[in-house]
Design a protein around this motif. Structure first.
Motif, mmCIF file in Angstrom:
data_model
loop_
_atom_site.group_PDB
_atom_site.id
_atom_site.type_symbol
_atom_site.label_atom_id
_atom_site.label_comp_id
_atom_site.label_asym_id
_atom_site.label_seq_id
_atom_site.Cartn_x
_atom_site.Cartn_y
_atom_site.Cartn_z
ATOM 1 N N ALA A 1 -74.137 11.067 29.127
ATOM 2 C CA ALA A 1 -74.830 12.366 29.097
ATOM 3 C C ALA A 1 -73.962 13.430 28.444
ATOM 4 O O ALA A 1 -74.450 14.256 27.661
ATOM 5 N N ARG A 2 -72.672 13.416 28.746
ATOM 6 C CA ARG A 2 -71.784 14.420 28.170
ATOM 7 C C ARG A 2 -71.539 14.171 26.686
ATOM 8 O O ARG A 2 -71.331 15.116 25.918
ATOM 9 N N ILE A 3 -71.567 12.901 26.272
ATOM 10 C CA ILE A 3 -71.411 12.599 24.846
ATOM 11 C C ILE A 3 -72.659 13.034 24.079
ATOM 12 O O ILE A 3 -72.573 13.741 23.069
ATOM 13 N N LEU A 4 -73.824 12.601 24.566
ATOM 14 C CA LEU A 4 -75.067 12.953 23.873
ATOM 15 C C LEU A 4 -75.362 14.448 23.955
ATOM 16 O O LEU A 4 -76.070 14.989 23.105
ATOM 17 N N GLY A 5 -74.820 15.119 24.973
ATOM 18 C CA GLY A 5 -75.063 16.551 25.136
ATOM 19 C C GLY A 5 -74.201 17.440 24.257
ATOM 20 O O GLY A 5 -74.373 18.665 24.263
ATOM 21 N N SER B 1 -78.960 7.362 37.122
ATOM 22 C CA SER B 1 -78.615 8.407 38.089
ATOM 23 C C SER B 1 -77.504 9.289 37.545
ATOM 24 O O SER B 1 -77.572 10.518 37.626
ATOM 25 N N GLY B 2 -76.452 8.643 37.008
ATOM 26 C CA GLY B 2 -75.355 9.416 36.454
ATOM 27 C C GLY B 2 -75.782 10.259 35.271
ATOM 28 O O GLY B 2 -75.365 11.418 35.130
ATOM 29 N N PHE B 3 -76.642 9.699 34.418
ATOM 30 C CA PHE B 3 -77.113 10.430 33.243
ATOM 31 C C PHE B 3 -77.927 11.654 33.654
ATOM 32 O O PHE B 3 -77.684 12.770 33.179
ATOM 33 N N GLN B 4 -78.881 11.456 34.543
ATOM 34 C CA GLN B 4 -79.733 12.564 34.972
ATOM 35 C C GLN B 4 -78.950 13.600 35.769
ATOM 36 O O GLN B 4 -79.309 14.781 35.810
ATOM 37 N N MET B 5 -77.856 13.153 36.397
ATOM 38 C CA MET B 5 -77.009 14.049 37.170
ATOM 39 C C MET B 5 -76.331 15.088 36.270
ATOM 40 O O MET B 5 -76.105 16.231 36.673
ATOM 41 N N SER B 6 -76.010 14.694 35.029
ATOM 42 C CA SER B 6 -75.234 15.564 34.143
ATOM 43 C C SER B 6 -76.053 16.224 33.049
ATOM 44 O O SER B 6 -75.693 17.298 32.567
ATOM 45 N N VAL B 7 -77.162 15.605 32.627
ATOM 46 C CA VAL B 7 -77.836 16.046 31.410
ATOM 47 C C VAL B 7 -78.497 17.406 31.547
ATOM 48 O O VAL B 7 -78.623 18.151 30.569
ATOM 49 N N ILE B 8 -78.895 17.785 32.767
ATOM 50 C CA ILE B 8 -79.622 19.032 32.944
ATOM 51 C C ILE B 8 -78.759 20.244 32.582
ATOM 52 O O ILE B 8 -79.264 21.285 32.154
ATOM 53 N N ASN B 9 -77.425 20.115 32.725
ATOM 54 C CA ASN B 9 -76.533 21.226 32.402
ATOM 55 C C ASN B 9 -76.572 21.578 30.923
ATOM 56 O O ASN B 9 -76.412 22.740 30.543
ATOM 57 N N TYR B 10 -76.774 20.570 30.073
ATOM 58 C CA TYR B 10 -76.737 20.788 28.628
ATOM 59 C C TYR B 10 -78.064 21.344 28.098
ATOM 60 O O TYR B 10 -78.095 21.936 27.018
ATOM 61 N N THR B 11 -79.129 21.144 28.827
ATOM 62 C CA THR B 11 -80.448 21.587 28.356
ATOM 63 C C THR B 11 -80.901 22.892 28.988
ATOM 64 O O THR B 11 -81.944 23.423 28.610
ATOM 65 N N SER B 12 -80.133 23.415 29.927
ATOM 66 C CA SER B 12 -80.542 24.602 30.685
ATOM 67 C C SER B 12 -80.940 25.792 29.800
ATOM 68 O O SER B 12 -82.055 26.316 29.938
ATOM 69 N N PRO B 13 -80.111 26.251 28.850
ATOM 70 C CA PRO B 13 -80.512 27.435 28.065
ATOM 71 C C PRO B 13 -81.734 27.180 27.186
ATOM 72 O O PRO B 13 -82.557 28.082 26.981
#
Length: 509
Positions: free
Chosen positions: A184-188, A29-41
């Protein structure tokens, strides 16, 4: 130290199970909560390229934003379905099988997302996001997500814990939630998977984690309360206790379960409508409503909204901001881990009231620093520090204590449906705040923090008056505490007598 190490050895299998639960539960849940911000563009560029190759024309900006918003919102649509299904699944099949089913859904979603670039089909991202949403009802702004794996994980973790470790184990669900956001923020980061060539692998990382849980979870038993209260398997219950807690005398825990069984004898697992109609559960439902609304309206959404602006006004270089945001996530993770270590000593009410009061004080200071930052430039750096302090206060108190209380105040017959009701409350609250908050920011600017200060103070008063301490008490004892602390007046008692009794009990730590 020796006692801690001996307990660590004794409960080693329980700790291993918590890791397996966490990485495939709230961590996702936490991962999916943050990861979308890094893939948006990268996703928007992929949609444009796919459209141009198919139809030979550039996709209009309005239609691109419509498709992008659909990719974001379809996750929430699936999340609502997952929230509604979670109660039925956990009641009918148990927490363990529900999590295994959830893992299969997540692996399927990850395969769709990972294959989307090769297939040149952005529709596969839509399908994958929808399936991920079914697996987890995403709560935005770092709130409590309630979907299949969140519901099953939180309930499962609470039910497999011995009484003396129940607070610590309940908070681990929030620990893994914060860990997921940090991962998510590390991998992003651009140095890892946050690149144009790797974004689809970043999105599908959750499938790898779900696969790990799918492989290892079958080696662990179903929760002891589920085996005894629903399956009426006394031998299986005792066996599960020894498997998870090591060799020892667990007669006290078994007797507590037998008391709960006697109270709920002949009572089946209630559905949502039955729980809503059940008068004896209304104090617990009102408590859950108070806790969830206070968590949603504690000011975290405002902090998230203003974080980038505050970092920019503090003259932080654009390349540094992702690392500062990572530092915020790490601060939240460390504070929640610390909360898990003290919750069984301090109690739930103290952490909730103390955390909310500290958050209210920090918001007042942040309000002051934002208003005076043009006159005193050094206050801009104080604002950055206050954001870190606010996140730490949130992690030390409500982030962990709310989950612990929710899992402790309901019996097995009502818990699954109560969590579904909690998920619906969260979604309604998110819809309301999502519609109202942007207008509040537009009208009030930084003065919007004052609204959250008022909510925090009111929440502290209500929690102090109406929430009994659940530390070290069995479910049957907590149920009796709620019965003695009525939200309604008893007609056969004088008002003065009732008020005195309520005050005597409800305000005692």
């Amino acid at each position: 130290m020796a006692g801690f190490l001996s307990e660590l050895v004794q409960y080693r299998r329980l700790l291993l199970m918590l890791v397996v639960l966490g990485i495939g539960g709230t961590h996702l849940s936490g991962f999916q909560m943050s990861v979308i911000n890094y893939t948006s563009p990268y996703i928007q560029k992929f949609i444009n390229e796919t459209w141009l190759e198919r139809y030979g024309s550039v996709l209009p900006q309005e239609r691109l934003m419509l498709l992008w918003s659909l990719i974001v919102s379809v996750y929430c649509m699936g999340g609502m379905i997952g929230c509604l299904c979670s109660g039925c699944l956990t009641a009918a099949f148990g927490k363990k099988k529900s999590l295994l089913f959830n893992d299969v859904v997540l692996v399927t979603a990850a395969l769709l997302t990972a294959s989307s670039r090769r297939a040149k089909a952005f529709e596969m991202i839509l399908a994958g996001r929808f399936l991920e949403g079914i697996a987890a009802a995403l709560a935005l702004s770092c709130l409590l997500p309630l979907g299949i794996h969140m519901n099953a994980h939180v309930q499962y973790a609470g039910e497999i814990s011995p009484k003396k470790l129940r607070g610590f184990i309940n908070v681990t669900s929030t620990v893994f939630l914060a860990l997921g956001k940090t991962v998510a923020r590390i991998l992003g980061l651009r140095e890892l998977l946050g690149t144009e060539d790797m974004w689809n692998l970043l999105l599908s990382f959750s499938g790898l984690v779900a696969l790990i849980q799918l492989i290892f979870l079958p080696f662990f038993p179903e929760s002891p309360p589920y085996l005894l209260l629903q399956k009426e398997d006394k031998a299986g219950c005792l066996k599960a206790m020894k498997q998870l807690w090591g060799e020892g005398n667990y007669q006290t825990e078994f007797d507590d379960l037998m008391k709960e069984k006697a109270i709920t004898k002949g009572t089946k697992i209630m559905n949502v409508l039955e729980v809503l109609r059940e008068g004896s559960v209304r104090p617990q439902l009102c408590t859950m409503l108070l806790l969830l609304l206070s968590l949603q309206l504690c000011g975290l959404s405002a902090i998230t909204f203003y974080t980038s602006e505050i970092f920019e006004t503090a003259n932080l270089h654009e390349s540094i901001i992702p690392y500062v945001s990572l530092g915020v996530s790490i601060s939240e993770l460390i504070s929640i881990i610390f909360c898990s270590s003290i919750i069984d000593r301090c109690g739930r009410r103290l952490l909730l009231c103390g955390g909310y009061l500290l958050m209210a004080l920090i918001l007042v200071l942040l309000e002051t620093s934002l208003l005076l930052s043009d006159q005193f430039l050094w206050l801009r750096y104080c604002s950055v520090i206050l954001i870190f302090l606010f996140i730490i206060a949130y992690g030390l108190g409500p982030a962990g204590a709310v989950v612990a209380v929710m899992n402790e105040i309901f019996t097995l017959s009502t818990r699954a449906s109560a969590f579904v009701i909690g998920g619906i409350i969260i979604w309604l609250g998110l819809t309301f705040t999502g519609m109202v908050f942007p207008f509040a920011v537009m009208l009030l600017g930084p003065f919007c923090f004052l609204i959250f200060v008022a909510v925090l103070v009111i929440s502290v008063v209500l929690i102090y008056l109406f929430l009994p301490e659940t530390k070290g008490k069995s479910t049957s004892e907590i149920t009796e505490k709620f019965k003695s602390c009525r939200f309604k007046r008893k007609h056969h008692q004088p008002v003065e007598m009732y008020a005195a009794e309520e005050k005597t009990f409800c305000t005692r730590l």
